[in-house]
Design an enzyme around this catalytic site. Structure first.
Site, mmCIF file in Angstrom:
data_model
loop_
_atom_site.group_PDB
_atom_site.id
_atom_site.type_symbol
_atom_site.label_atom_id
_atom_site.label_comp_id
_atom_site.label_asym_id
_atom_site.label_seq_id
_atom_site.Cartn_x
_atom_site.Cartn_y
_atom_site.Cartn_z
ATOM 1 C CE LYS A 171 -4.045 1.761 2.544
ATOM 2 N NZ LYS A 171 -4.302 2.750 1.555
ATOM 3 C CB VAL A 225 -3.948 -1.138 -2.883
ATOM 4 C CG1 VAL A 225 -4.641 -0.556 -1.672
ATOM 5 C CG2 VAL A 225 -4.932 -1.370 -4.017
ATOM 6 C CB VAL A 226 1.042 -2.653 -4.805
ATOM 7 C CG1 VAL A 226 1.797 -3.554 -5.777
ATOM 8 C CG2 VAL A 226 1.516 -1.219 -4.927
ATOM 9 C CE LYS A 244 2.136 3.406 -7.094
ATOM 10 N NZ LYS A 244 3.510 3.892 -6.988
ATOM 11 C CG ASP A 261 11.033 9.128 -1.498
ATOM 12 O OD1 ASP A 261 11.602 9.373 -0.409
ATOM 13 O OD2 ASP A 261 9.836 8.815 -1.580
HETATM 14 N N1 LIG Z 1 7.067 -4.274 -8.262
HETATM 15 C C1 LIG Z 1 6.718 -4.622 -7.025
HETATM 16 N N2 LIG Z 1 6.861 -5.904 -6.606
HETATM 17 C C2 LIG Z 1 6.519 -6.259 -5.348
HETATM 18 N N3 LIG Z 1 6.009 -5.417 -4.429
HETATM 19 C C3 LIG Z 1 5.840 -4.133 -4.776
HETATM 20 C C4 LIG Z 1 6.183 -3.670 -6.089
HETATM 21 N N4 LIG Z 1 5.929 -2.351 -6.149
HETATM 22 C C5 LIG Z 1 5.441 -2.014 -4.935
HETATM 23 N N5 LIG Z 1 5.380 -3.072 -4.113
HETATM 24 C C6 LIG Z 1 4.909 -3.103 -2.734
HETATM 25 O O1 LIG Z 1 3.886 -2.141 -2.563
HETATM 26 C C7 LIG Z 1 4.273 -1.158 -1.603
HETATM 27 C C8 LIG Z 1 3.730 0.182 -2.014
HETATM 28 O O2 LIG Z 1 4.367 0.578 -3.209
HETATM 29 P P1 LIG Z 1 4.039 1.955 -3.890
HETATM 30 O O3 LIG Z 1 5.071 2.208 -4.923
HETATM 31 O O4 LIG Z 1 2.617 2.064 -4.251
HETATM 32 O O5 LIG Z 1 4.150 2.900 -2.665
HETATM 33 P P2 LIG Z 1 5.090 4.105 -2.454
HETATM 34 O O6 LIG Z 1 4.769 5.107 -3.477
HETATM 35 O O7 LIG Z 1 6.493 3.584 -2.376
HETATM 36 O O8 LIG Z 1 4.625 4.549 -1.055
HETATM 37 P P3 LIG Z 1 4.930 5.940 -0.461
HETATM 38 O O9 LIG Z 1 4.268 6.867 -1.375
HETATM 39 O O10 LIG Z 1 4.281 5.858 0.864
HETATM 40 O O11 LIG Z 1 6.414 6.075 -0.430
HETATM 41 C C9 LIG Z 1 5.787 -1.231 -1.564
HETATM 42 O O12 LIG Z 1 6.291 -0.814 -0.319
HETATM 43 C C10 LIG Z 1 6.028 -2.734 -1.786
HETATM 44 O O13 LIG Z 1 5.872 -3.419 -0.576
#
Ligand SMILES: Nc1ncnc2c1ncn2[C@@H]1O[C@H](COP(=O)(O)OP(=O)(O)OP(=O)(O)O)[C@@H](O)[C@H]1O
Length: 447
Positions: free
Chosen positions: A102, A107-108, A123, A241
């Site tokens: 998330k 959500v992912v 995503k 980031d």
């Molecule tokens: N390609 C991927 N494979 C596996 N898990 C993933 C992948 N991309 C994201 N995730 C999982 O989903 C979570 C959320 O990812 P997302 O990129 O949506 O959030 P974020 O933008 O990093 O969050 P924030 O904005 O709070 O920093 C990640 O922390 C990870 O656990």
């Protein structure tokens, strides 16, 4: 081919042996160019001990980075058919499964692709929600700055940020950067879907943690981060980031950098920025002053890498405070203090201190980090050169096959070897002027 070389070929057994070695080496190189899994070879860190390798070969092999064919471009689907199956929702060829993460945008979910029988990370982003949040950015708003992409993004909504992230991800192709496979964006639908390669083990570590990484593991992962960031800077992108939760761990044990939500694209040698973005505890001191001034983008990523390396080892950030202003003050003025435990090597201390140099002008640079004794194990474990891992070979499968068929004659051996060296499948002995449509009498042709 010169008469001298032709004679040596017939008469000199040593030269024939040398030729055989050359052909063998070419076959190794050609095999490396032939994609086993689409476009890249499986990374491995075991050394190839059977034959002596040149310095560059050794560094490439040890990092599993070899010349590779560009990845398949990101697919953009403007039509999305949504259906409710027995146990899950289906979007085009994808069956949506459980939630695996998330973020602040959405959500992912785990997604199964029926076409290729593979799992992906999808995503889901609500366009309406992002448009409503316009004016309430999830990360700190920018301060005033002049024109350019930086300013444009500052005044755009969060949805534009997502489209900017997609634009950046589409052009990236590196072992240590997450790969955006497809974007499903139907104008008639609220949700925008970004389909990523699945990086199954998720973030490399959560912070704070009582069980941080050993120095050896930290070095292993940090080297991946170095290569990923070097590639991004080469592609003129500042990530902005970098932190452990944006470093995902693949099944192959390697790090992939994710989350380009606040990244900057720049022109020239470095970005000149004036806004603050990213995660507070990872922000560089120069972004936290009230003065209106500009600072280097690359140096911001180096600072965040320094904070990340500290987290790897100690399980927490070097600067922390209950209040944001207190945190800023510490980042700007407090020296780095190393906890008593775990005890770390002097080399690692030196690297962290040089990355967390408050003065961006004297902060260690990426090329210097690559040569730091802690990173390259006192010169015994070199990282590949920028050009070795940042470029991809833009050739078709057919061209690769054709080039291998040329092997039998010595002139072809020399030709293909030269092609492989130059990573180009155009004839290197062709007059440059011919390709450019100029005179055939260009100087410097030696064959
Ligand atoms: N390609 C991927 N494979 C596996 N898990 C993933 C992948 N991309 C994201 N995730 C999982 O989903 C979570 C959320 O990812 P997302 O990129 O949506 O959030 P974020 O933008 O990093 O969050 P924030 O904005 O709070 O920093 C990640 O922390 C990870 O656990």
């Amino acid at each position: 081919m010169s008469a001298d070389k032709a004679n040596r070929l017939d008469l000199d057994p040593d030269y024939n042996a040398e030729l055989a070695d050359m052909v063998a080496a070419m076959n190794v190189a050609a095999n490396r160019l032939t994609p086993s899994n689409g476009y890249r070879t499986t990374p491995h860190r075991l050394s190839l001990s059977d034959r002596k390798l040149s310095l560059q070969e050794r560094s490439s092999y040890q990092n599993g980075i070899t010349p590779r064919i560009a990845r398949r471009p990101t697919i953009e689907s403007k039509r999305v058919s949504i259906s409710d199956g027995d146990d899950c929702v289906q979007l085009n060829q994808y069956k949506l499964k459980s939630q695996i993460g998330k973020g602040s945008y959405g959500v992912v979910k785990l997604a199964y692709n029926e076409d290729d029988d593979q799992y992906y990370a999808m995503k889901l982003v609500s366009k309406k929600k992002l448009m409503k949040q316009y004016g309430f950015p999830r990360r700190r708003p920018s301060r005033e700055s002049n024109g350019s992409q930086e300013n444009l993004l500052k005044h755009s909504g969060l949805l534009d940020r997502v489209y900017q992230e997609i634009a950046i991800l589409k052009k990236l192709d590196h072992l240590n950067v997450v790969n955006l496979v497809e974007v499903l964006d139907d104008p008639a639908e609220d949700n925008l879907h970004m389909v990523f390669e699945l990086v199954p083990k998720g973030p490399v570590m959560e912070i704070p943690t009582d069980s941080p990484l050993t120095e050896e593991m930290a070095r292993f992962y940090f080297r991946d981060v170095i290569l990923g960031i070097e590639y991004l800077h080469y592609q003129k992108i500042i990530h902005r980031d970098i932190k452990p939760s944006n470093l995902l761990l693949g099944d192959d044990g390697h790090i992939k950098i994710a989350d380009f939500g606040v990244s900057n694209v720049f022109e020239g040698n470095d970005a000149l920025l004036s806004d603050s973005a990213g995660t507070p505890a990872f922000m560089a001191p120069e972004t936290l002053t009230d003065q209106d001034h500009r600072f280097s983008g690359k140096a911001l990523d180096i600072w965040a890498m320094g904070v990340t390396l500290f987290c790897f080892i100690f399980g927490r950030c070097p600067f922390h405070d209950e209040y944001i202003l207190g945190l800023h003050e510490k980042i700007r003025t407090a020296p780095v203090e190393f906890p008593d435990m775990p005890v770390i090597s002097d080399g690692l201390k030196d690297l962290i201190i040089r990355m967390l140099d408050k003065v961006p002008e004297t902060r260690i640079t990426l090329p210097e980090i690559k040569l730091h004794p802690w990173v390259m194990l006192d010169g015994t474990d070199l990282l590949p050169l920028e050009e070795e891992h940042c470029t991809v070979v833009e050739v078709t499968e057919e061209e690769v096959q054709n080039s291998v068929k040329l092997v039998p004659s010595l002139s072809a051996v020399i030709l293909v070897k030269s092609m492989l060296r130059k990573r180009s499948f155009s004839n290197p002995f062709e007059y440059p002027s011919r390709r450019q449509g100029r005179s055939m009498s260009a100087p410097g042709l030696t064959v």
